[in-house]
Design a protein around this motif. Structure first.
Motif, PDB file in Angstrom:
ATOM      1  N   GLU A   1       0.827  -1.201   0.000  1.00 23.80           N
ATOM      2  CA  GLU A   1       0.000   0.000   0.000  1.00 23.80           C
ATOM      3  C   GLU A   1       0.864   1.256   0.000  1.00 23.80           C
ATOM      4  O   GLU A   1       0.554   2.233  -0.673  1.00 23.80           O
ATOM      5  N   GLN A   2       1.970   1.236   0.745  1.00 25.52           N
ATOM      6  CA  GLN A   2       2.853   2.393   0.790  1.00 25.52           C
ATOM      7  C   GLN A   2       3.523   2.634  -0.559  1.00 25.52           C
ATOM      8  O   GLN A   2       3.729   3.780  -0.958  1.00 25.52           O
ATOM      9  N   VAL A   3       3.862   1.547  -1.241  1.00 26.87           N
ATOM     10  CA  VAL A   3       4.507   1.673  -2.547  1.00 26.87           C
ATOM     11  C   VAL A   3       3.503   2.149  -3.591  1.00 26.87           C
ATOM     12  O   VAL A   3       3.856   2.824  -4.549  1.00 26.87           O
TER      13      VAL A   3
ATOM     14  N   THR B   1      -4.418  -0.577  -3.140  1.00 22.52           N
ATOM     15  CA  THR B   1      -5.143   0.544  -2.554  1.00 22.52           C
ATOM     16  C   THR B   1      -5.588   0.160  -1.157  1.00 22.52           C
ATOM     17  O   THR B   1      -5.868  -1.015  -0.882  1.00 22.52           O
ATOM     18  N   SER B   2      -5.671   1.113  -0.294  1.00 20.22           N
ATOM     19  CA  SER B   2      -6.030   0.860   1.105  1.00 20.22           C
ATOM     20  C   SER B   2      -7.513   0.491   1.205  1.00 20.22           C
ATOM     21  O   SER B   2      -8.367   1.071   0.532  1.00 20.22           O
TER      22      SER B   2
END
Length: 78
Positions: free
Chosen positions: A68-70, A74-75
């Motif tokens: 998700e950070q990359v 999607t969150s």
């Protein structure tokens, strides 16, 4: 005197066509081997991923957070 000047026209055409076919077959064989290696590599990556999911399920939240950070996933929390 070059080899092809000694041949008649039809023999020259036959020799050239055989050489071209041989080159095409080699190119196709090389392309097939590369495709097979890529396919086997993708299967190995898939099996490694499945092994890690089943053997180390506690890694999944950390991997999901990293993805998700990359920006790959999607969150879910909105």
């Amino acid at each position: 005197m070059p080899q092809y000047q000694q041949l008649s026209t039809q023999k020259y055409v036959d020799v050239v066509q055989k050489q071209e076919l041989k080159q095409l077959r080699r190119a196709m064989a090389a392309r097939t081997i590369k495709s097979l290696m890529l396919f086997l590599f993708s299967i190995a990556v898939f099996l490694l991923a499945m092994y890690s999911v089943f053997q180390m399920p506690n890694w999944m939240p950390a991997v999901q957070t990293w993805l998700e950070q990359v920006g790959i996933l999607t969150s879910q929390a909105s």
